[in-house]
Design an enzyme around this catalytic site. Structure first.
Site, mmCIF file in Angstrom:
data_model
loop_
_atom_site.group_PDB
_atom_site.id
_atom_site.type_symbol
_atom_site.label_atom_id
_atom_site.label_comp_id
_atom_site.label_asym_id
_atom_site.label_seq_id
_atom_site.Cartn_x
_atom_site.Cartn_y
_atom_site.Cartn_z
ATOM 1 N N TYR A 127 0.827 -1.203 0.000
ATOM 2 C CA TYR A 127 0.000 0.000 0.000
ATOM 3 C C TYR A 127 0.860 1.252 0.000
ATOM 4 O O TYR A 127 1.937 1.285 0.608
ATOM 5 C CB TYR A 127 -0.871 0.047 1.260
ATOM 6 C CG TYR A 127 -2.039 -0.899 1.254
ATOM 7 C CD1 TYR A 127 -3.257 -0.531 0.694
ATOM 8 C CD2 TYR A 127 -1.936 -2.162 1.837
ATOM 9 C CE1 TYR A 127 -4.335 -1.397 0.712
ATOM 10 C CE2 TYR A 127 -3.011 -3.029 1.860
ATOM 11 C CZ TYR A 127 -4.213 -2.640 1.300
ATOM 12 O OH TYR A 127 -5.280 -3.494 1.318
ATOM 13 N N TYR A 149 -0.663 -10.083 0.616
ATOM 14 C CA TYR A 149 0.444 -9.594 1.452
ATOM 15 C C TYR A 149 0.338 -10.146 2.871
ATOM 16 O O TYR A 149 -0.743 -10.469 3.347
ATOM 17 C CB TYR A 149 0.468 -8.055 1.479
ATOM 18 C CG TYR A 149 -0.793 -7.407 2.015
ATOM 19 C CD1 TYR A 149 -0.959 -7.197 3.376
ATOM 20 C CD2 TYR A 149 -1.805 -7.001 1.155
ATOM 21 C CE1 TYR A 149 -2.111 -6.605 3.870
ATOM 22 C CE2 TYR A 149 -2.965 -6.418 1.638
ATOM 23 C CZ TYR A 149 -3.105 -6.217 2.993
ATOM 24 O OH TYR A 149 -4.250 -5.638 3.479
ATOM 25 N N ARG A 209 -3.109 -11.716 3.792
ATOM 26 C CA ARG A 209 -4.416 -11.303 3.251
ATOM 27 C C ARG A 209 -4.529 -11.770 1.807
ATOM 28 O O ARG A 209 -3.596 -11.603 1.020
ATOM 29 C CB ARG A 209 -4.566 -9.777 3.249
ATOM 30 C CG ARG A 209 -4.595 -9.048 4.554
ATOM 31 C CD ARG A 209 -5.781 -9.298 5.470
ATOM 32 N NE ARG A 209 -7.054 -9.700 4.905
ATOM 33 C CZ ARG A 209 -8.004 -8.884 4.445
ATOM 34 N NH1 ARG A 209 -7.834 -7.585 4.459
ATOM 35 N NH2 ARG A 209 -9.152 -9.348 3.983
#
Lengths: 248, 192
Positions: free
Chosen positions: A114, A153, A163
């Protein structure tokens, strides 16, 4: 003749099926331990404060808000990753389309990282990928955007939790009672069934409602794969003995 | 006619997660190309006397929740719901702050006026489904006494968790409203 048989009055929303949603505390998702209210939620029904909600027009949209492949491009090149179109219909529980409502989405890049100051994963940042977008549904409740497939990740929860690839969605609907944040998963991903966050939803059928289906029909040949992800918001009850302006 | 069983189920909620800011307050992550400006940022539009509503969000160990996003929805001073929407991310101390208007009274389902209030919706990592609560005002004691929602809280000791405390400084009226997700003074949250 107006009668108010239930809390919330005429034309309120169906009560939320809390057994379909994750409970406030799901121990396998450790962050819920200290953030879950212990008291039962107080049933309120709905008043005007919950039956109304903000409306957003197309004037708030930037031209590339629904194109995550290009909307953070620094040097004119596309974001790295498998090119996707994600689209779907937003409906209410009565299967009526929800037009003109704002949908926001955000996600990790193709490597599972992210663009966020608290992100600690070693996967590389893509200088041309920001990771957010938004759209307003059309008259039939459809939205669409272009993006890249996010990577899976690892995250600090269990000793080795990952996840599954997912995209976060935020939807307003037409009343604050319909406000919803959820996540979209990808068809066929075995990691969904090992994920403490997806499995915070107790009912397997409910988890499956969050899995987007590969849609070969809407694939752009030699360019993008398509995934369809429909979202259902709460629906309103009919009014006894009276027709409502909204129709029934 | 009676209601049929609705044909569809509501999509289940999932946590907004720790990276919620990318989507909801992207300027904080220096994303300045898409989704700009941040939705609900800045003074909340609406008719009425300007006020500040501010507080902190705490977890069950009284630690600040520094990664929550709080949304606001409210009526204006005439009791009309226009488009008074706000959204802020908590800072490192769990603090949030809205520059908004003092709402008026809105009709309730019992046919009486509700006391002036704001609706807040809180999402964060570790919150599986967004939490709805209300902010009432301590200087509206008379209206609060007869409010339909406050009176639904059977344990009268818990009503104070929904009442913001007023202070006046530098010509500004500030209402302080802390949100406790869990614990002894746990805020009342609603299943609406």
């Amino acid at each position: 003749m107006a009668i108010q048989p239930f809390a919330g009055g005429e034309g309120g929303f169906y009560a939320r099926d809390r057994a379909w949603h994750p409970p406030v505390a799901s121990p396998a998702y450790k962050s819920t331990t200290l953030r879950a209210p212990r008291h039962a939620l107080l049933s309120l029904g709905q008043t005007r404060s919950e039956l109304t909600g903000p409306a957003f027009g197309h004037d708030i949209l930037n031209p590339l808000d629904n194109d995550l492949i290009r909307n953070f491009s620094q040097d004119g090149s596309d974001a790295i990753g498998q090119r996707l179109v994600v689209y779907g219909q937003i409906m209410d529980e009565n299967a009526r389309p929800v037009p003109n409502t704002l949908v926001e989405f955000w996600q990790a890049n193709a490597g599972g990282r992210y663009r966020h100051k608290r992100e600690g994963y070693i996967a590389a940042l893509d200088p041309n990928f920001g990771g957010c977008g938004r759209a307003i549904t059309d008259a039939d409740g459809y939205y669409h955007f272009r993006t890249i497939k996010p990577g899976a990740y690892p995250w600090p929860n269990g000793g080795n939790d990952w996840r599954p690839a997912h995209i976060h969605f935020s939807v307003f609907g037409h009343a604050f009672a319909q406000r919803l944040i959820t996540q979209m998963y990808f068809e066929g991903d075995p990691m969904i069934w090992q994920d403490p966050i997806a499995l915070s939803i107790p009912d397997r059928t409910a988890v499956e409602q969050l899995i987007a289906r590969l849609d070969r029909h809407n694939t752009t040949p030699m360019d993008t794969l398509a995934y369809r992800f429909d979202i259902v918001l709460r629906g309103r009850r009919s009014t006894f003995f009276e027709n409502r302006v909204e129709g029934n | 006619m009676l209601n049929k069983l609705p044909p569809l189920k509501e999509s289940p909620s999932q946590t907004a997660g720790p990276y919620v800011h990318i989507g909801l307050t992207p300027s904080l992550e220096r994303i300045t190309e898409a989704n700009v400006p941040d939705l609900g940022a800045g003074p909340v539009p609406g008719f009425g006397p300007r006020i500040i509503v501010a507080g902190r969000v705490f977890d069950g160990s009284a630690a600040p929740v520094s990664d929550a996003v709080v949304e606001l929805w409210q009526a204006d001073a005439d009791g009309n719901h226009g488009n008074a929407f706000g959204r802020v991310a908590c800072d490192g101390t769990g603090a949030y702050r809205f520059d908004t208007v003092k709402p008026g009274r809105v009709g309730g389902p019992d046919g009486k006026l509700m006391a002036p209030h704001l609706t807040l919706w809180i999402v964060a990592r570790g919150i599986n489904i967004g939490l709805h609560t209300r902010v009432y005002f301590e200087d509206e004691a008379e209206a609060n006494e007869t409010d339909f929602v406050l009176n639904r809280i059977m344990d009268v000791r818990r009503r104070k968790t929904l009442i913001a405390v007023r202070s006046d400084a530098d010509g500004k009226t500030v209402y302080t409203f802390d949100i406790r997700l869990q614990g002894g003074d746990e805020t009342v949250f609603f299943d609406i």
